[in-house]
Scaffold this active site. Structure first.
Site, PDB file in Angstrom:
ATOM      1  N   ASP A 184     -34.926 -12.283 -31.557  1.00  0.00           N
ATOM      2  CA  ASP A 184     -36.055 -12.398 -30.624  1.00  0.00           C
ATOM      3  C   ASP A 184     -35.803 -13.432 -29.525  1.00  0.00           C
ATOM      4  OD1 ASP A 184     -37.678 -10.370 -31.468  1.00  0.00           O
ATOM      5  OD2 ASP A 184     -38.818 -11.585 -32.869  1.00  0.00           O
ATOM      6  N   THR A 220     -42.230  -5.430 -39.807  1.00  0.00           N
ATOM      7  CA  THR A 220     -43.406  -6.283 -39.655  1.00  0.00           C
ATOM      8  C   THR A 220     -44.611  -5.687 -40.378  1.00  0.00           C
ATOM      9  OG1 THR A 220     -42.563  -6.989 -37.540  1.00  0.00           O
ATOM     10  CG2 THR A 220     -44.880  -7.402 -37.905  1.00  0.00           C
ATOM     11  N   ASN A 242     -38.528  -9.264 -38.878  1.00  0.00           N
ATOM     12  CA  ASN A 242     -38.056  -8.657 -37.640  1.00  0.00           C
ATOM     13  C   ASN A 242     -37.737  -7.184 -37.829  1.00  0.00           C
ATOM     14  OD1 ASN A 242     -37.613  -8.446 -34.949  1.00  0.00           O
ATOM     15  ND2 ASN A 242     -35.525  -9.203 -35.005  1.00  0.00           N
ATOM     16  N   ARG A 264     -43.688 -19.379 -37.733  1.00  0.00           N
ATOM     17  CA  ARG A 264     -42.561 -18.640 -37.167  1.00  0.00           C
ATOM     18  C   ARG A 264     -41.255 -19.284 -37.608  1.00  0.00           C
ATOM     19  NH1 ARG A 264     -41.216 -13.822 -34.893  1.00  0.00           N
ATOM     20  NH2 ARG A 264     -40.168 -13.974 -32.884  1.00  0.00           N
TER      21      ARG A 264
HETATM   22  O1  DON Z   1     -41.959 -11.287 -33.555  1.00  0.00           O
HETATM   23  C1  DON Z   1     -41.710 -10.244 -32.983  1.00  0.00           C
HETATM   24  O2  DON Z   1     -42.187  -9.927 -31.921  1.00  0.00           O
HETATM   25  C2  DON Z   1     -40.775  -9.242 -33.672  1.00  0.00           C
HETATM   26  N1  DON Z   1     -39.898  -9.931 -34.545  1.00  0.00           N
HETATM   27  C3  DON Z   1     -41.605  -8.214 -34.378  1.00  0.00           C
HETATM   28  C4  DON Z   1     -40.768  -7.101 -34.945  1.00  0.00           C
HETATM   29  C5  DON Z   1     -41.556  -5.970 -35.438  1.00  0.00           C
HETATM   30  O3  DON Z   1     -42.739  -5.885 -35.208  1.00  0.00           O
HETATM   31  C6  DON Z   1     -40.818  -4.950 -36.201  1.00  0.00           C
HETATM   32  N2  DON Z   1     -41.630  -3.887 -36.650  1.00  0.00           N
HETATM   33  N3  DON Z   1     -42.368  -3.234 -36.964  1.00  0.00           N
END
Ligand code: DON
Length: 578
Positions: free
Chosen positions: A404, A362, A382, A97
């Site tokens: 986030d 994502t 993100n 991360r």
């Molecule tokens: O880590 C997370 O929860 C977000 N940054 C995930 C973002 C996301 O899944 C965007 N799209 N599809």
């Protein structure tokens, strides 16, 4: 259709390896890859067929995904992976991360909340490349450079723009006017490239070559690190990049109706919430309630609501905040949650009418191999094109993962998630995630890999794909495609996909739910190993440009289902014929 009946039907219908994102699950004799980036599926398949293991295939697919869907994946982002190693019988998880850079000042973001969503102040220190390198160091079996080659080819020769790609870039193109390098590479003079346009990314190919040569630190030390510092005006420094470390973490574990659940621990909220919800739900006979019924949606939606309230209160980076993982995932706590559910009304009410965005920054990659290994990897920048910054001369799109974090207790992020000090911004800290890569074991064997993109909706998506498979015995493709719902406590809205019937909606409203519409909830990517037929099944989610590809090494023997496991075991044990 029951899985077994379905499998018999499919086995006698198809006679060749299949690659598709279609209504039937894809099958494979020697492994399976399922991903939300369809051009990455054949890349993983080829690695499996060359004799690579699930980790090799996931790494190659990850690099390919970053090239093929630059809006939803990228070297400038981060990832989580849950891995089952069949040899040792061990499962583990890798946390790559992003972290907040040393310059991150919580007060600055309180005063300037919009800066956390795009531009240089939204960027976290990327972890993806280091994470993929660490995965390879521990589990990889093929040479690292070979795993990157397919991505280089895609970047140099180009990827044809799909319908999904075109739609995404059309939506985001107006914002790119302030981000000239991303606009230059990803649009045609500011307009989304037309369908079938071949998107070539020469700078990105150059960066991939450097990664091929230098390994995990290629972005963190040297010329690219310098360029990242310049592109962010010193918000992310060379020192931040050089200090970044991915971390191996003990997965969150639970059990559900005889299956072992192996999920991502904090700084993901996904694993804790999933196990917390499954602990509550396994005391009910969901199958008897009926899939899609008002009672089922009420029960599961209320459970989601309680679990997401815990997310806001308790979850954050475990290196900075004490997350009560054991309590939240205990059966005693599930007893307390179950007691707070109300079959005739709401467990809790909080007013808010904000609608979370549809987004897609994502990518999910799920791989099972013939040795019994499993990898579920979710990577993210993100939101679409992350911070929107492409580092000049590198083709690397930088994430906007800092969004986030919770700026304060009342300011929701782009996914409308709220949080407390547990997820407050601090230099070096990892923002809380909803990404829920998951591996499921039965009798010690990996039988399922699953995950999804789409922010907070990921957790609900994974939960429902799992329930659809285990409780409702749906074939994998139906389990993934069935309509979904989502509740995240705040806003206090039960979101439904369009397919739910008016009577069900009216019933839910009578129980006190405020309903909201979502055109799509998540994009589950499910791979299954069926121990009765010894085949792998792959179910890509048609909500996105997803794909699955089965690995088949050598000819597929004409044998009965009963003989098949025996024959396959023998041929798997033999040398791979290439
Ligand atoms: O880590 C997370 O929860 C977000 N940054 C995930 C973002 C996301 O899944 C965007 N799209 N599809």
């Amino acid at each position: 259709m029951k899985l077994k009946t379905f499998i018999v039907f499919v086995l006698f219908t198809f006679h060749a390896p299949v690659f598709a994102a279609a209504a039937d699950p894809v099958w494979g004799r020697d492994g399976m890859i399922v991903t939300s980036v369809s051009p990455a599926a054949p890349v993983g398949q080829a690695i499996l067929e060359k004799g690579g293991n699930a980790v090799d295939a996931a790494i190659a697919a990850s690099f390919a995904a970053s090239v093929a869907h630059p809006f939803s994946s990228g070297l400038g982002g981060g990832m989580f992976a849950v891995v089952h190693d069949a040899d040792s019988g061990q499962t583990t998880s890798l946390d790559a991360r992003e972290t907040a850079p040393r310059s991150a000042d919580p007060e600055f973001y309180r005063d300037n909340p919009d800066t956390i969503r795009k531009g240089k102040h939204s960027v976290g220190v990327p972890g993806l490349v280091q994470g993929l390198w660490d995965l390879h160091q521990r589990y990889g079996s093929m040479p690292w450079p070979e795993l990157i080659e397919p991505a280089i080819e895609l970047a140099e020769n180009g990827v044809p723009v799909s319908t999904w790609h075109h739609r995404i870039v059309s939506a985001v193109a107006p914002v790119l006017v302030d981000f000239p390098e991303t606009r230059r590479i990803q649009t045609v003079d500011g307009i989304a490239p037309p369908l079938g346009w071949i998107l070539k990314q020469q700078d990105l190919a150059g960066t991939l070559r450097l990664i091929q040569e230098k390994g995990g630190k290629a972005l963190a030390v040297g010329p690219i690190a310098k360029k990242i510092e310049e592109a962010t005006d010193g918000v992310v420094t060379e020192l931040d990049l050089a200090r970044y470390e991915a971390k191996w973490r003990e997965p969150v574990k639970g059990s559900y109706r005889g299956y072992e659940i192996i999920a991502m621990p904090p700084p993901s909220s996904g694993g804790v919430l999933l196990v917390e919800m499954l602990n509550v739900l396994q005391r009910y006979d969901l199958a008897a309630m009926g899939r899609g019924s008002g009672d089922l949606i009420h029960l599961v939606g209320s459970t989601m609501k309680l679990a997401f309230a815990d997310r806001a209160r308790h979850l954050g980076d475990p290196d900075y905040h004490d997350v009560p993982i054991e309590t939240l995932t205990s059966m005693e706590y599930a007893d307390q949650l179950a007691a707070r559910l109300n079959p005739e009304g709401q467990p809790q009410v909080v007013e808010s009418l904000i609608t979370p965005p549809d987004d897609s920054g994502t990518t999910q990659i799920t791989v099972l191999d013939r040795h019994g290994n499993a990898v579920s990897l979710t990577q993210t920048i993100n939101t679409l094109f992350g911070s929107k910054i492409t580092v000049p001369g590198t083709g690397v799109v930088l994430n906007n993962e800092l969004d986030d974090f919770s700026i304060d207790k009342t300011t929701p992020n782009l996914w409308d998630a709220v949080g407390t000090d547990a997820n407050a911004i601090e230099p070096g800290k990892r923002p809380l995630s909803s990404m829920t890569p998951l591996v499921v074991l039965k009798d010690g064997r990996a039988v399922m890999g699953l995950g999804s993109p789409m922010g907070t909706l990921i957790i609900s998506t994974v939960l429902q794909a799992l329930i659809n498979t285990i409780d409702f015995d749906l074939d994998p493709q139906s389990a993934v495609m069935a309509p979904r719902f989502h509740h995240q406590w705040q806003p206090d809205t039960l979101y439904l996909e369009p397919e739910f019937a008016p009577e069900v909606r009216a019933y839910l409203e009578s129980l006190g739910h405020t309903l909201g519409d979502r055109s799509m909830i998540g994009a589950a990517q499910l791979a299954i190993y069926d121990s009765e037929t010894c085949y792998f099944w792959g179910a890509p989610d048609g909500r996105r440009d997803s794909g699955a590809a089965g690995a088949n090494i050598g000819p597929v023997e004409a044998v009965t289902l009963e003989q098949r496991c025996q024959v396959l075991d023998q041929s798997r044990a033999a040398e791979i014929p290439r």
